[in-house]
Design an enzyme around this catalytic site. Structure first.
Site, mmCIF file in Angstrom:
data_model
loop_
_atom_site.group_PDB
_atom_site.id
_atom_site.type_symbol
_atom_site.label_atom_id
_atom_site.label_comp_id
_atom_site.label_asym_id
_atom_site.label_seq_id
_atom_site.Cartn_x
_atom_site.Cartn_y
_atom_site.Cartn_z
ATOM 1 N N SER A 1 0.839 -1.337 0.012
ATOM 2 C CA SER A 1 0.057 -0.083 0.028
ATOM 3 C C SER A 1 1.003 1.394 0.192
ATOM 4 O O SER A 1 1.590 1.366 0.860
ATOM 5 C CB SER A 1 -0.735 0.164 1.222
ATOM 6 O OG SER A 1 -1.482 -1.251 1.351
ATOM 7 N N HIS B 1 -3.645 0.956 -6.071
ATOM 8 C CA HIS B 1 -2.617 0.242 -6.575
ATOM 9 C C HIS B 1 -2.512 0.437 -8.160
ATOM 10 O O HIS B 1 -3.733 0.138 -8.590
ATOM 11 C CB HIS B 1 -2.778 -1.398 -6.502
ATOM 12 C CG HIS B 1 -2.725 -1.755 -4.785
ATOM 13 N ND1 HIS B 1 -1.510 -2.192 -4.325
ATOM 14 C CD2 HIS B 1 -3.613 -1.545 -3.834
ATOM 15 C CE1 HIS B 1 -1.553 -2.185 -3.093
ATOM 16 N NE2 HIS B 1 -2.642 -1.915 -2.730
ATOM 17 N N HIS C 1 -4.411 -9.803 -3.911
ATOM 18 C CA HIS C 1 -4.827 -10.168 -2.447
ATOM 19 C C HIS C 1 -5.727 -11.494 -2.368
ATOM 20 O O HIS C 1 -6.816 -11.384 -3.206
ATOM 21 C CB HIS C 1 -5.143 -9.073 -1.512
ATOM 22 C CG HIS C 1 -4.468 -7.837 -1.405
ATOM 23 N ND1 HIS C 1 -4.332 -6.842 -2.406
ATOM 24 C CD2 HIS C 1 -3.536 -7.443 -0.298
ATOM 25 C CE1 HIS C 1 -3.421 -5.918 -2.184
ATOM 26 N NE2 HIS C 1 -2.993 -6.324 -0.901
ATOM 27 N N TYR D 1 -8.141 -11.710 -0.299
ATOM 28 C CA TYR D 1 -9.547 -11.372 -0.003
ATOM 29 C C TYR D 1 -10.235 -10.722 -1.242
ATOM 30 O O TYR D 1 -11.419 -10.377 -1.146
ATOM 31 C CB TYR D 1 -9.292 -10.287 1.045
ATOM 32 C CG TYR D 1 -8.642 -9.029 0.696
ATOM 33 C CD1 TYR D 1 -9.108 -8.080 -0.048
ATOM 34 C CD2 TYR D 1 -7.323 -8.731 1.445
ATOM 35 C CE1 TYR D 1 -8.285 -7.015 -0.404
ATOM 36 C CE2 TYR D 1 -6.689 -7.624 1.148
ATOM 37 C CZ TYR D 1 -7.245 -6.537 0.219
ATOM 38 O OH TYR D 1 -6.657 -5.615 -0.038
ATOM 39 N N GLU D 2 -9.392 -10.537 -2.361
ATOM 40 C CA GLU D 2 -10.164 -10.032 -3.502
ATOM 41 C C GLU D 2 -10.974 -11.037 -4.168
ATOM 42 O O GLU D 2 -11.537 -10.671 -5.188
ATOM 43 C CB GLU D 2 -9.111 -9.359 -4.607
ATOM 44 C CG GLU D 2 -8.432 -7.908 -3.996
ATOM 45 C CD GLU D 2 -7.318 -7.410 -4.795
ATOM 46 O OE1 GLU D 2 -7.560 -6.722 -5.706
ATOM 47 O OE2 GLU D 2 -6.036 -7.815 -4.553
ATOM 48 N N ALA E 1 1.923 -3.278 4.405
ATOM 49 C CA ALA E 1 1.429 -2.549 5.382
ATOM 50 C C ALA E 1 0.833 -3.482 6.518
ATOM 51 O O ALA E 1 0.157 -4.264 6.052
ATOM 52 C CB ALA E 1 0.363 -1.520 5.100
ATOM 53 N N MET F 1 -2.708 -8.939 5.660
ATOM 54 C CA MET F 1 -3.426 -10.017 4.697
ATOM 55 C C MET F 1 -2.897 -10.155 3.380
ATOM 56 O O MET F 1 -3.483 -10.424 2.245
ATOM 57 C CB MET F 1 -4.728 -9.023 4.150
ATOM 58 C CG MET F 1 -5.571 -8.707 5.421
ATOM 59 S SD MET F 1 -7.157 -7.717 5.057
ATOM 60 C CE MET F 1 -7.546 -6.945 6.630
ATOM 61 N N SER F 2 -1.418 -10.043 3.237
ATOM 62 C CA SER F 2 -0.764 -10.335 2.090
ATOM 63 C C SER F 2 0.614 -11.152 2.046
ATOM 64 O O SER F 2 0.745 -11.426 3.499
ATOM 65 C CB SER F 2 -0.442 -9.027 1.440
ATOM 66 O OG SER F 2 0.539 -8.109 2.047
ATOM 67 N N ASN G 1 -0.889 0.690 11.718
ATOM 68 C CA ASN G 1 -1.869 1.007 12.802
ATOM 69 C C ASN G 1 -1.538 -0.058 13.990
ATOM 70 O O ASN G 1 -1.042 -1.043 13.717
ATOM 71 C CB ASN G 1 -3.368 0.509 12.105
ATOM 72 C CG ASN G 1 -3.613 -0.700 11.729
ATOM 73 O OD1 ASN G 1 -2.888 -1.125 10.504
ATOM 74 N ND2 ASN G 1 -4.159 -1.626 12.413
ATOM 75 N N HIS H 1 -9.046 1.610 6.729
ATOM 76 C CA HIS H 1 -8.531 1.628 5.886
ATOM 77 C C HIS H 1 -7.628 3.123 5.591
ATOM 78 O O HIS H 1 -6.602 3.034 5.158
ATOM 79 C CB HIS H 1 -8.883 1.342 4.348
ATOM 80 C CG HIS H 1 -8.152 0.995 3.382
ATOM 81 N ND1 HIS H 1 -6.943 0.220 3.160
ATOM 82 C CD2 HIS H 1 -8.163 1.524 2.096
ATOM 83 C CE1 HIS H 1 -6.536 0.059 2.212
ATOM 84 N NE2 HIS H 1 -7.131 0.956 1.378
HETATM 85 N N1 HPA Z 1 -4.838 -6.259 10.134
HETATM 86 C C1 HPA Z 1 -4.828 -6.882 8.851
HETATM 87 N N2 HPA Z 1 -3.935 -6.381 7.866
HETATM 88 C C2 HPA Z 1 -3.726 -5.157 7.902
HETATM 89 C C3 HPA Z 1 -4.012 -4.370 9.358
HETATM 90 C C4 HPA Z 1 -4.584 -5.073 10.317
HETATM 91 O O1 HPA Z 1 -4.516 -4.474 11.365
HETATM 92 N N3 HPA Z 1 -3.323 -3.074 9.223
HETATM 93 C C5 HPA Z 1 -2.924 -3.175 7.676
HETATM 94 N N4 HPA Z 1 -3.042 -4.276 7.270
#
Ligand code: HPA
Length: 273
Positions: free
Chosen positions: A27, A58, A84, A86-87, A114, A212-213, A236, A248
């Site tokens: 990201s 992206h 990803h 999740y996509e 990230a 998630m990657s 975060n 996000h």
């Molecule tokens: N959880 C999962 N994926 C993420 C997070 C998170 O807190 N932050 C950035 N990608």
């Protein structure tokens, strides 16, 4: 679906030199591909068999060019935008580009992302060297018939994050005065952020960050014998640590804030390879 060889042949026909280093940038970090010299940019849509990127922010293209200057310069292939799980892509498509990179002659893969900080002493904006990972719940990208031309059925994962490259990353970060935390990255399928209970579980299991990657790509790279270096930007604090919701926008904002430092580190790292 077109084969990995068809994709690699097509890319080879468009680039002046074959890359030895591949970068998959998370990201907000894709901009690294915007200022490399002599670059050829190939939109994913033009490459036979390549999935198409769906996430905002992206670009969805492959950039091949020279990173760094002088004798330390390297020909690199950069993925601006990754796929990803999740996509909705099957794992096979998520990792398709990694196998294409292998066929192009890539020997070293640098992956960034990230991630949420699970380790409570982390702060958003810090960088974390990935020393290992935890994956459960989702299928392995290697599930199904093994392609022996890449690697063995049961591949070793004990040094998937190449120790030599970890050492190099620590040295480069120290030289640049960049604080580099370290830890285990836990892969969660998303797209929901985790629950506080899941984060407590991950911390109990030894994870320092969650995202998630990255993990599907690293498994595929390790199987194919690539050396891997992974770095997370802590965007975060993971769910339940702070008394505030996750979103996000925060992930993207922190990405922007750390971007220059992150890119400087990656650039020096690639030069030092
Ligand atoms: N959880 C999962 N994926 C993420 C997070 C998170 O807190 N932050 C950035 N990608």
């Amino acid at each position: 679906m077109a084969t990995i060889e068809e994709a690699a042949d097509y890319i080879r026909s468009r680039i002046p030199r074959e890359p030895r280093v591949g970068l998959i940038l998370g990201s907000g970090l894709g901009v690294l591909g915007d200022d490399i010299s002599g670059a050829v940019a190939i939109p994913y849509a033009e490459i036979p068999g390549f999935p198409l990127s769906t996430v905002e922010g992206h670009a969805g293209r492959l950039v091949v060019g020279t990173l760094g200057e002088g004798p330390r310069a390297k020909t690199v292939v950069i993925m601006q935008g990754r796929f990803h799980y999740y996509e909705g892509y099957p794992m096979e498509e998520v990792v398709f580009p990694v196998r294409v990179m292998k066929r192009l002659g890539v020997e070293t893969l640098v992956v960034t992302n990230a991630a949420g900080g699970v380790e409570k002493s982390f702060s958003p904006g810090e960088l974390m060297l990935i020393t290992d990972h935890i994956k459960f719940f989702t299928d392995s990208p290697l599930r199904g018939p093994n392609d022996d031309s890449f690697g063995p059925r049961f591949n070793d994962m004990s040094t998937a994050y190449t120790p030599r490259l970890q050492k190099l990353a620590r040295e480069v970060a120290r030289d640049q005065g960049i604080t580099l935390r370290e830890g285990v990255y836990a892969f969660m399928a998303g797209p929901s952020f985790e629950t506080p209970a899941e984060i407590t579980m991950l911390r109990t299991l030894g994870a320092s960050a969650v995202g998630m990657s990255t993990v599907p790509e690293v498994i595929t790279a390790a199987h194919a014998g690539l050396e891997v270096l992974g770095i997370s930007a802590i965007s975060n604090m993971a769910a339940g640590i702070l008394d505030q919701p996750l979103n996000h926008e925060e992930v993207m904002e922190t990405g922007l804030r750390v971007r220059d430092r992150f890119i400087a580190l990656i650039q020096s790292l690639v030069e030092a390879l």
